[in-house]
Design an enzyme around this catalytic site. Structure first.
Site, PDB file in Angstrom:
ATOM      1  N   SER A 169      -4.718  -8.641  -3.425  1.00 52.05           N
ATOM      2  CA  SER A 169      -3.475  -7.883  -3.307  1.00 52.05           C
ATOM      3  C   SER A 169      -2.345  -8.611  -4.007  1.00 52.05           C
ATOM      4  O   SER A 169      -2.303  -9.840  -4.039  1.00 52.05           O
ATOM      5  CB  SER A 169      -3.124  -7.682  -1.826  1.00 52.05           C
ATOM      6  N   ASP A 170      -1.430  -7.813  -4.596  1.00 47.90           N
ATOM      7  CA  ASP A 170      -0.188  -8.363  -5.138  1.00 47.90           C
ATOM      8  C   ASP A 170       0.777  -8.516  -3.976  1.00 47.90           C
ATOM      9  O   ASP A 170       1.261  -7.537  -3.430  1.00 47.90           O
ATOM     10  CB  ASP A 170       0.387  -7.426  -6.196  1.00 47.90           C
ATOM     11  N   LYS A 171       1.035  -9.755  -3.574  1.00 45.68           N
ATOM     12  CA  LYS A 171       1.803  -9.983  -2.351  1.00 45.68           C
ATOM     13  C   LYS A 171       3.304  -9.890  -2.553  1.00 45.68           C
ATOM     14  O   LYS A 171       4.050  -9.765  -1.585  1.00 45.68           O
ATOM     15  CB  LYS A 171       1.462 -11.363  -1.778  1.00 45.68           C
ATOM     16  N   THR A 172       3.777  -9.944  -3.803  1.00 48.94           N
ATOM     17  CA  THR A 172       5.217  -9.960  -4.036  1.00 48.94           C
ATOM     18  C   THR A 172       5.851  -8.646  -3.619  1.00 48.94           C
ATOM     19  O   THR A 172       5.462  -7.584  -4.070  1.00 48.94           O
ATOM     20  CB  THR A 172       5.514 -10.221  -5.510  1.00 48.94           C
ATOM     21  N   THR A 174       5.659  -7.302  -0.779  1.00 48.88           N
ATOM     22  CA  THR A 174       4.954  -6.732   0.375  1.00 48.88           C
ATOM     23  C   THR A 174       4.737  -7.809   1.434  1.00 48.88           C
ATOM     24  O   THR A 174       5.244  -7.708   2.548  1.00 48.88           O
ATOM     25  CB  THR A 174       3.616  -6.124  -0.060  1.00 48.88           C
TER      26      THR A 174
END
Length: 289
Positions: A169-172, A174
């Site tokens: 997942s792209d955590k930025t 979120t």
């Protein structure tokens, strides 16, 4: 500087720094040179250039990404599994009802009675409510997840997530806040210095009396004790340049009158400013970084 890029375009000349956090999640700006393609949805941080528009609206990179998120043509694993169960049960029902119809006819029952009895069995044996029961169960699970702070966009996503072993997942934006933070342990390579003094020197290499210009300035000026900067006057300032990848400030101490320079930037760039006599510091920094 500060303008939003309205379309996918290609830089005609010179160079600009672009904030692409909305697209890639990168906190620091990216430098685009002649011939590079800038995407709609990003913001110009520094510079001014002319560019040729390549794509607009839904044909841009941002527009295509948004349209992909709205498409739901692909069936989930749960839907495929339910369809398989339905086909198997319907096949069994038709086969057993056909056998039952042949048996009734062989026993001397009339065609009308045998056909009516077979149709009743066929309708009763087909699991019409399987999708309703499944959606009700997933809805209950979705409500339980909402109490834990999760947002369920599709009910079938619950079952898909349960079957995952690895989730990328792209955590930025979120899981994180798209901003830089200081770590508790700050390595210091000069005797007598600590995290607080390093922050002061970093702030002196910025325009601390003006709004922050980028994510690094925002981190530095938001973490330093501003009262420590009152004893200094900035006589010259070298703004960030993509070619040198650092900023530099020339300061004068208001109490002693001494002048000095301080700089902040990429570690490998700062190391190049050190003398050969400080080789041990260079090796230690390279080992830590």
């Amino acid at each position: 500087s500060g303008s939003a890029i309205p379309a996918d375009c290609r830089v005609n000349s010179s160079e600009i720094d672009v904030d692409q956090a909305a697209l890639t999640g990168e906190s620091l700006p990216v430098t685009f040179y002649k011939g590079d393609s800038c995407k709609m949805g990003s913001t110009v941080v520094r510079g001014e250039v002319e560019a040729t528009v390549e794509f607009t609206g839904v044909n841009t990179f941002f527009g295509k990404t948004a349209s992909l998120l709205q498409e739901s043509n692909e069936h989930s694993h749960l839907q495929k599994m339910l369809m398989r169960i339905m086909f198997i049960l319907v096949g069994l029902s038709v086969s057993l009802c056909l056998i039952n119809f042949i048996y009734l006819m062989a026993e001397g029952e009339g065609l009308k009675e045998s056909l009516s009895h077979t149709i009743v069995l066929l309708v009763a044996s087909i699991p019409l409510a399987i999708e309703i029961v499944t959606n009700t169960t997933l809805a209950i699970g979705s409500k339980s997840l909402s109490h834990r702070g999760a947002i369920v966009a599709r009910l079938s996503a619950i079952e898909d997530l349960a079957g995952m072993s690895i989730l990328c997942s792209d955590k930025t934006g979120t899981l994180t806040l798209n901003k830089m933070v200081l770590q508790d342990d700050t390595p210091v390579y000069s005797p007598g210095e600590n995290q607080e003094s390093v922050l002061v020197y970093a702030a002196l290499a910025a325009k601390w009396k003006e709004p922050p210009r980028d994510a690094l300035d925002r981190l530095t000026l938001g973490s330093v004790n501003m009262t420590f900067l009152e004893n200094y006057e900035q006589t010259e300032f070298l703004p960030f340049d993509p070619t040198i990848k650092r900023t530099e400030g020339t300061l004068r101490n208001l109490k002693t009158g001494a002048e000095f320079k301080t700089t902040k930037g990429a570690p490998h760039i700062i190391l190049q400013l050190l003398n050969e006599s400080e080789k041990a510091v260079i090796e230690q920094v390279e080992a830590d970084v």
